[in-house]
Design a protein around this motif. Structure first.
Motif, PDB file in Angstrom:
ATOM      1  N   LEU A 106       0.820  -1.212   0.000  1.00  0.00           N
ATOM      2  CA  LEU A 106       0.000   0.000   0.000  1.00  0.00           C
ATOM      3  C   LEU A 106       0.855   1.262   0.000  1.00  0.00           C
ATOM      4  O   LEU A 106       0.596   2.212  -0.757  1.00  0.00           O
ATOM      5  CB  LEU A 106      -0.929   0.003   1.215  1.00  0.00           C
ATOM      6  CG  LEU A 106      -1.983  -1.108   1.269  1.00  0.00           C
ATOM      7  CD1 LEU A 106      -2.768  -1.011   2.574  1.00  0.00           C
ATOM      8  CD2 LEU A 106      -2.925  -1.019   0.079  1.00  0.00           C
ATOM      9  N   GLU A 107       1.873   1.288   0.843  1.00  0.00           N
ATOM     10  CA  GLU A 107       2.667   2.513   0.968  1.00  0.00           C
ATOM     11  C   GLU A 107       3.575   2.729  -0.237  1.00  0.00           C
ATOM     12  O   GLU A 107       3.913   3.868  -0.563  1.00  0.00           O
ATOM     13  CB  GLU A 107       3.476   2.484   2.269  1.00  0.00           C
ATOM     14  CG  GLU A 107       2.597   2.495   3.500  1.00  0.00           C
ATOM     15  CD  GLU A 107       3.191   3.295   4.637  1.00  0.00           C
ATOM     16  OE1 GLU A 107       3.816   4.344   4.392  1.00  0.00           O
ATOM     17  OE2 GLU A 107       3.015   2.856   5.785  1.00  0.00           O
ATOM     18  N   THR A 108       3.978   1.648  -0.886  1.00  0.00           N
ATOM     19  CA  THR A 108       4.763   1.799  -2.109  1.00  0.00           C
ATOM     20  C   THR A 108       3.931   2.502  -3.180  1.00  0.00           C
ATOM     21  O   THR A 108       4.402   3.421  -3.863  1.00  0.00           O
ATOM     22  CB  THR A 108       5.232   0.426  -2.616  1.00  0.00           C
ATOM     23  OG1 THR A 108       6.109  -0.160  -1.646  1.00  0.00           O
ATOM     24  CG2 THR A 108       5.974   0.552  -3.933  1.00  0.00           C
ATOM     25  N   ASP A 109       2.683   2.090  -3.311  1.00  0.00           N
ATOM     26  CA  ASP A 109       1.787   2.744  -4.276  1.00  0.00           C
ATOM     27  C   ASP A 109       1.525   4.191  -3.878  1.00  0.00           C
ATOM     28  O   ASP A 109       1.519   5.089  -4.730  1.00  0.00           O
ATOM     29  CB  ASP A 109       0.469   1.977  -4.355  1.00  0.00           C
ATOM     30  CG  ASP A 109      -0.474   2.577  -5.389  1.00  0.00           C
ATOM     31  OD1 ASP A 109      -0.124   2.580  -6.584  1.00  0.00           O
ATOM     32  OD2 ASP A 109      -1.557   3.053  -5.000  1.00  0.00           O
TER      33      ASP A 109
ATOM     34  N   ARG B 159      17.422   8.429   7.408  1.00  0.00           N
ATOM     35  CA  ARG B 159      18.061   8.571   6.096  1.00  0.00           C
ATOM     36  C   ARG B 159      17.138   8.071   4.985  1.00  0.00           C
ATOM     37  O   ARG B 159      16.991   8.726   3.942  1.00  0.00           O
ATOM     38  CB  ARG B 159      19.371   7.780   6.080  1.00  0.00           C
ATOM     39  CG  ARG B 159      20.054   7.733   4.707  1.00  0.00           C
ATOM     40  CD  ARG B 159      21.351   6.939   4.755  1.00  0.00           C
ATOM     41  NE  ARG B 159      21.155   5.630   5.345  1.00  0.00           N
ATOM     42  CZ  ARG B 159      20.617   4.595   4.711  1.00  0.00           C
ATOM     43  NH1 ARG B 159      20.200   4.736   3.453  1.00  0.00           N
ATOM     44  NH2 ARG B 159      20.496   3.428   5.304  1.00  0.00           N
ATOM     45  N   GLU B 160      16.508   6.924   5.210  1.00  0.00           N
ATOM     46  CA  GLU B 160      15.602   6.367   4.202  1.00  0.00           C
ATOM     47  C   GLU B 160      14.393   7.275   3.993  1.00  0.00           C
ATOM     48  O   GLU B 160      13.929   7.459   2.859  1.00  0.00           O
ATOM     49  CB  GLU B 160      15.165   4.968   4.633  1.00  0.00           C
ATOM     50  CG  GLU B 160      16.301   3.946   4.588  1.00  0.00           C
ATOM     51  CD  GLU B 160      15.997   2.698   5.395  1.00  0.00           C
ATOM     52  OE1 GLU B 160      14.881   2.600   5.952  1.00  0.00           O
ATOM     53  OE2 GLU B 160      16.886   1.820   5.477  1.00  0.00           O
ATOM     54  N   HIS B 161      13.882   7.853   5.076  1.00  0.00           N
ATOM     55  CA  HIS B 161      12.754   8.784   4.958  1.00  0.00           C
ATOM     56  C   HIS B 161      13.145   9.993   4.111  1.00  0.00           C
ATOM     57  O   HIS B 161      12.359  10.463   3.274  1.00  0.00           O
ATOM     58  CB  HIS B 161      12.305   9.244   6.341  1.00  0.00           C
ATOM     59  CG  HIS B 161      11.450   8.244   7.059  1.00  0.00           C
ATOM     60  ND1 HIS B 161      11.079   8.389   8.377  1.00  0.00           N
ATOM     61  CD2 HIS B 161      10.898   7.078   6.641  1.00  0.00           C
ATOM     62  CE1 HIS B 161      10.324   7.357   8.731  1.00  0.00           C
ATOM     63  NE2 HIS B 161      10.209   6.554   7.705  1.00  0.00           N
ATOM     64  N   ARG B 162      14.331  10.508   4.324  1.00  0.00           N
ATOM     65  CA  ARG B 162      14.774  11.675   3.547  1.00  0.00           C
ATOM     66  C   ARG B 162      14.931  11.305   2.075  1.00  0.00           C
ATOM     67  O   ARG B 162      14.619  12.108   1.183  1.00  0.00           O
ATOM     68  CB  ARG B 162      16.079  12.227   4.120  1.00  0.00           C
ATOM     69  CG  ARG B 162      15.929  12.886   5.494  1.00  0.00           C
ATOM     70  CD  ARG B 162      17.075  13.833   5.791  1.00  0.00           C
ATOM     71  NE  ARG B 162      16.988  14.422   7.135  1.00  0.00           N
ATOM     72  CZ  ARG B 162      16.202  15.441   7.462  1.00  0.00           C
ATOM     73  NH1 ARG B 162      15.419  15.990   6.537  1.00  0.00           N
ATOM     74  NH2 ARG B 162      16.203  15.930   8.695  1.00  0.00           N
ATOM     75  N   GLU B 163      15.398  10.108   1.800  1.00  0.00           N
ATOM     76  CA  GLU B 163      15.528   9.660   0.407  1.00  0.00           C
ATOM     77  C   GLU B 163      14.149   9.529  -0.249  1.00  0.00           C
ATOM     78  O   GLU B 163      13.978   9.886  -1.429  1.00  0.00           O
ATOM     79  CB  GLU B 163      16.271   8.324   0.362  1.00  0.00           C
ATOM     80  CG  GLU B 163      17.744   8.443   0.729  1.00  0.00           C
ATOM     81  CD  GLU B 163      18.425   7.090   0.904  1.00  0.00           C
ATOM     82  OE1 GLU B 163      19.675   7.069   0.971  1.00  0.00           O
ATOM     83  OE2 GLU B 163      17.723   6.063   0.986  1.00  0.00           O
TER      84      GLU B 163
ATOM     85  N   HIS C  38      12.724   0.696   1.948  1.00  0.00           N
ATOM     86  CA  HIS C  38      12.633   1.109   3.358  1.00  0.00           C
ATOM     87  C   HIS C  38      11.786   0.120   4.157  1.00  0.00           C
ATOM     88  O   HIS C  38      12.198  -0.353   5.228  1.00  0.00           O
ATOM     89  CB  HIS C  38      12.032   2.514   3.428  1.00  0.00           C
ATOM     90  CG  HIS C  38      11.543   2.916   4.770  1.00  0.00           C
ATOM     91  ND1 HIS C  38      12.351   2.961   5.894  1.00  0.00           N
ATOM     92  CD2 HIS C  38      10.306   3.313   5.196  1.00  0.00           C
ATOM     93  CE1 HIS C  38      11.643   3.349   6.934  1.00  0.00           C
ATOM     94  NE2 HIS C  38      10.403   3.559   6.540  1.00  0.00           N
ATOM     95  N   LEU C  39      10.619  -0.207   3.667  1.00  0.00           N
ATOM     96  CA  LEU C  39       9.724  -1.087   4.413  1.00  0.00           C
ATOM     97  C   LEU C  39      10.185  -2.538   4.361  1.00  0.00           C
ATOM     98  O   LEU C  39       9.954  -3.298   5.308  1.00  0.00           O
ATOM     99  CB  LEU C  39       8.300  -0.955   3.878  1.00  0.00           C
ATOM    100  CG  LEU C  39       7.678   0.436   4.089  1.00  0.00           C
ATOM    101  CD1 LEU C  39       6.290   0.503   3.472  1.00  0.00           C
ATOM    102  CD2 LEU C  39       7.617   0.778   5.568  1.00  0.00           C
ATOM    103  N   LEU C  40      10.860  -2.918   3.285  1.00  0.00           N
ATOM    104  CA  LEU C  40      11.388  -4.277   3.211  1.00  0.00           C
ATOM    105  C   LEU C  40      12.498  -4.482   4.243  1.00  0.00           C
ATOM    106  O   LEU C  40      12.643  -5.571   4.803  1.00  0.00           O
ATOM    107  CB  LEU C  40      11.921  -4.563   1.801  1.00  0.00           C
ATOM    108  CG  LEU C  40      12.353  -6.003   1.529  1.00  0.00           C
ATOM    109  CD1 LEU C  40      11.192  -6.969   1.763  1.00  0.00           C
ATOM    110  CD2 LEU C  40      12.880  -6.142   0.099  1.00  0.00           C
ATOM    111  N   ALA C  41      13.252  -3.427   4.517  1.00  0.00           N
ATOM    112  CA  ALA C  41      14.305  -3.518   5.537  1.00  0.00           C
ATOM    113  C   ALA C  41      13.692  -3.811   6.907  1.00  0.00           C
ATOM    114  O   ALA C  41      14.248  -4.603   7.690  1.00  0.00           O
ATOM    115  CB  ALA C  41      15.104  -2.221   5.579  1.00  0.00           C
ATOM    116  N   VAL C  42      12.555  -3.186   7.194  1.00  0.00           N
ATOM    117  CA  VAL C  42      11.858  -3.449   8.460  1.00  0.00           C
ATOM    118  C   VAL C  42      11.388  -4.900   8.503  1.00  0.00           C
ATOM    119  O   VAL C  42      11.588  -5.611   9.497  1.00  0.00           O
ATOM    120  CB  VAL C  42      10.652  -2.497   8.627  1.00  0.00           C
ATOM    121  CG1 VAL C  42       9.891  -2.834   9.911  1.00  0.00           C
ATOM    122  CG2 VAL C  42      11.108  -1.046   8.642  1.00  0.00           C
TER     123      VAL C  42
END
Length: 243
Positions: free
Chosen positions: A109-112, A201-205, A225-229
């Motif tokens: 969902l968030e990727t979209d 850092r990921e949020h800024r990217e 980002h979310l896959l890392a979590v």
């Protein structure tokens, strides 16, 4: 109590729920409209007043109707976040095995949403997201990190992107899933001392890609980002008491 009577009453209240939902979807009732008085509506739907009350109570619990003392029963504003509240209950009831699936759905969902936001976000939302990340940086650089405060900023950042997607349903689903995956994300922040800094850092990217109006880059950044979590929680699940 006679089980046949109970079954019939339940069946009739289901008719009420289905009929009123149809009236709303067909445009016969609109947000803010007052329902006809009880005797008239019961007759219209062909049910008893008791069954009508049960159906109204059910729809009220779903956030579709609200009863105002002395005024009657009204259609709510049909706010997506309120109507999707049962999703939060579903997520809350998941055990550790289900939690991983919830994180996966959130990523989709968030990727979209990130891709949509790259096209639709306005300057005010960009500034809001940037301010949230600045506050998050201050919290992370404190002598003693309050991970819950950092997580509040995390949730707020993702919520801005959800709203910027231009899809209220998508934003509501993201809000429900984001706020209900906090435990696992807090566990990551506590267990990995670099997690908060990496997340920032990921949020800024992600924000840079959205600001550049690049939907493909925004989707890739958000997915990574979310896959890392997910990967961390898969390899280092929270203690059983945290689920």
């Amino acid at each position: 109590m006679n089980p046949l009577v109970t079954s019939t009453s339940t069946s009739h209240s289901g008719i009420v729920v289905a009929s009123i939902r149809r009236m709303i979807s067909d445009g016969e009732l609109h947000p803010g409209d007052r329902l006809p008085i009880e005797p008239k509506l019961a007759e219209q739907l062909g049910v008893s007043r008791g069954s009508l009350r049960e159906g109204v109570r059910a729809l009220s619990s779903m956030g579709v109707l609200e009863t105002r003392q002395g005024s009657g029963t009204f259609v709510t504003d049909l706010d997506a976040e309120l109507l999707l509240a049962p999703v939060e209950l579903l997520v809350d009831l998941q055990r550790s095995s289900g939690a991983q699936q919830v994180h996966s759905v959130r990523r989709v969902l968030e990727t979209d949403a990130a891709g949509r936001a790259a096209v639709l976000i306005d300057e005010e939302q960009l500034e809001e997201a940037a301010r949230i990340l600045d506050r998050s940086e201050v919290a992370i650089e404190a002598d003693i990190i309050d991970h819950e405060v950092v997580m509040e900023h995390d949730i707020a950042f993702h919520a801005v992107i959800g709203r910027a997607s231009g899809n209220d349903i998508l934003a509501a689903l993201i809000s429900a899933l984001s706020s209900r995956t906090v435990r696992g994300r807090l566990w990551r922040a506590i267990s990995d001392e670099a997690a908060d800094a990496n997340t920032l850092r990921e949020h800024r990217e992600i924000l840079d890609a959205i600001r550049a109006g690049d939907p493909d880059a925004a989707r890739i950044r958000m997915a990574a980002h979310l896959l890392a979590v997910e990967s961390f929680l898969d390899s280092t699940p929270p203690p059983r008491s945290e689920n």
